[in-house]
Design a protein around this motif. Structure first.
Motif, PDB file in Angstrom:
ATOM      1  N   ALA A  38      50.609  97.690  65.567  1.00 19.24           N
ATOM      2  CA  ALA A  38      51.229  97.766  64.246  1.00 19.24           C
ATOM      3  C   ALA A  38      50.129  97.894  63.202  1.00 19.24           C
ATOM      4  O   ALA A  38      49.070  97.262  63.326  1.00 19.24           O
ATOM      5  N   ILE A  39      50.389  98.694  62.177  1.00 12.75           N
ATOM      6  CA  ILE A  39      49.360  98.958  61.173  1.00 12.75           C
ATOM      7  C   ILE A  39      49.941  98.846  59.768  1.00 12.75           C
ATOM      8  O   ILE A  39      51.113  99.144  59.550  1.00 12.75           O
ATOM      9  N   VAL A  81      50.551 100.116  56.014  1.00  9.24           N
ATOM     10  CA  VAL A  81      50.603 101.437  55.391  1.00  9.24           C
ATOM     11  C   VAL A  81      51.076 101.326  53.942  1.00  9.24           C
ATOM     12  O   VAL A  81      51.726 100.348  53.557  1.00  9.24           O
ATOM     13  N   VAL A 133      46.966 104.780  55.524  1.00  9.64           N
ATOM     14  CA  VAL A 133      46.787 103.713  56.508  1.00  9.64           C
ATOM     15  C   VAL A 133      45.644 102.794  56.097  1.00  9.64           C
ATOM     16  O   VAL A 133      44.624 103.241  55.574  1.00  9.64           O
ATOM     17  N   GLN A 156      44.454  96.397  61.527  1.00 11.01           N
ATOM     18  CA  GLN A 156      45.463  96.906  62.435  1.00 11.01           C
ATOM     19  C   GLN A 156      45.582  95.933  63.601  1.00 11.01           C
ATOM     20  O   GLN A 156      44.581  95.407  64.085  1.00 11.01           O
ATOM     21  N   THR A 176      54.779  99.961  61.846  1.00  9.26           N
ATOM     22  CA  THR A 176      54.119  99.831  60.549  1.00  9.26           C
ATOM     23  C   THR A 176      54.659  98.622  59.803  1.00  9.26           C
ATOM     24  O   THR A 176      55.768  98.155  60.063  1.00  9.26           O
TER      25      THR A 176
END
Length: 405
Positions: free
Chosen positions: A141-142, A144, A172, A176, A214
């Protein structure tokens, strides 16, 4: 949206990538070792990770020959979770892989957060959000942000080839979050296949066939890349930072119950408190102190007790909100000072845990948080053990504003 976190508690490591040379940022040293606001960039990037008890191990990947610079950057840090640094590779991808291998050699497994050391304004709230994404059904998962500019793709001649739909584009950030075993396996597979050039670990995980979820990033979590980034970070638009001081006060009456919340710590007690949220007088006072320094209303303005969504809410959310409001204004929190007034429960045994929790919620180092406790000598409502109170002071710096014409 990211999956719900697993119910089980897993170890969480933070891997900070600080092996680049940062030539575009100018200066006579790699950007992660340059001074910003009186501290090295790397030291500032480490602070919110060190403030979170959920982070069980921290590993920094450094460039060849940067050992002395690294030692200077962490000279004021004394934390057993900060492991010895690992030398990086020729690319960011190599450096992350080597850092992961070092964690694996030390026996680590769980979840890992990969963060660029050139993002020194990451908040504890964003780190906590990253930790919360990795669970049973989510391996990556990141953070954003929505793209607000129109983006064009150009061809080899420099002419416009395509205008992608903006509502499907995001920028982005880091940290992370990944399940450690999955990220390590993906890096090993890419290395074995001779695949390089991945600019972030999410792209590598996509290549390995993993879905990447995200979660919302933060506009203040900027990456220092160019000389003007340092200028903006030091004082937005070239403006000086001026000191502001705010105060906060909160009180809650005792009621039936078996615990109270103080500074984000649950403390067993013969009584509970009467409150709409969790009734944490310490965090409420600190929230009001920050909002007061901003001249931005009070806790009731932003979290009215008439709104049912705040029923029983954890008060660290209020403090994180107020701290983020400071950062959104281009400001910095220098210090939080808290006094708790009650006959009972005893605050002393919980003092350090409270300091750690407050530091994590506000994105500060623990030495930027002070806590004192006193009784009222059996006078007044606190002396009669009818309730408890807290007083707080917040010292911040904000960019100066031009006076009205």
């Amino acid at each position: 949206m990211a999956a719900e976190p697993d119910d089980s508690t897993v170890p969480v490591a933070a891997l900070l990538v600080a092996a680049g040379r940062g030539l575009r940022a100018g200066g006579d040293a790699p950007k992660q070792y340059r001074m910003l606001g009186g501290r090295p960039v790397l030291g500032q990037a480490l602070a919110p990770f060190l403030a979170l008890p959920a982070i069980t191990r921290i590993k920094v990947v450094i460039g060849a020959g940067d050992e002395a610079r690294y030692a200077d950057a962490i000279a004021s840090i004394a934390d057993d979770r900060l492991a010895l640094p690992t030398p990086g590779g020729a690319t960011r991808q190599d450096s992350v892989r080597l850092g992961l291998e070092a964690l694996a050699e030390a026996g680590f497994n769980g979840a890992v957060l990969v963060h660029d050391a050139a993002r020194p304004f990451v908040s504890a709230a964003l780190i906590g959000a990253a930790v919360g994404t990795i669970g049973r059904d989510c391996v990556a998962a990141i953070p954003v942000l929505p793209v607000t500019d129109t983006i064009k793709r150009i061809d080899a001649s420099g002419c416009i080839a395509e205008t992608p739909q903006r509502d499907r584009l995001v920028s982005v950030q880091t940290p992370q979050a990944f399940r450690f075993d999955a990220l390590l396996a993906a890096h090993r597979a890419a290395f074995a296949a001779g695949r390089d050039g991945f600019t972030d670990d999410a792209a590598l995980m996509e290549w390995a066939g993993h879905p990447v979820a995200t979660f919302p990033g933060e506009p203040s979590n900027l990456k220092l890349t160019h000389p003007e980034d340092f200028a903006r970070a030091g004082a937005p638009a070239g403006r000086a930072l001026v000191v502001r001081v705010g105060t906060g006060y909160d009180v809650h009456a005792f009621a039936d119950g078996d615990h109270v919340w103080l500074g984000g710590v649950r403390i067993a007690h013969a009584r509970g408190v009467l409150a709409h949220s969790d009734g944490d007088v310490a965090l409420h006072a600190l929230t009001d102190a920050l909002l007061g320094a901003l001249a931005d209303g009070d806790i009731g303005t932003h979290f009215p007790p008439s709104d049912p969504q705040w029923q029983g809410a954890a008060s660290h959310r209020f403090l994180s909100f107020a701290a983020e409001r400071v950062r959104q204004r281009g400001g910095r929190i220098d210090f939080l000072d808290l006094t708790i007034v009650c006959e009972a429960p005893k605050v002393g045994p919980h003092r350090e845990a409270i300091r750690e929790t407050i530091a994590a919620a506000a994105g500060l180092r623990i030495d930027q948080v002070a806590i004192k406790a006193t009784t009222s000598e059996r006078m007044g409502f606190t002396g009669r053990k009818e309730g408890l109170a807290a007083l707080a002071t917040a010292t911040i710096r904000l960019p100066e504003i031009d006076p009205p014409a």
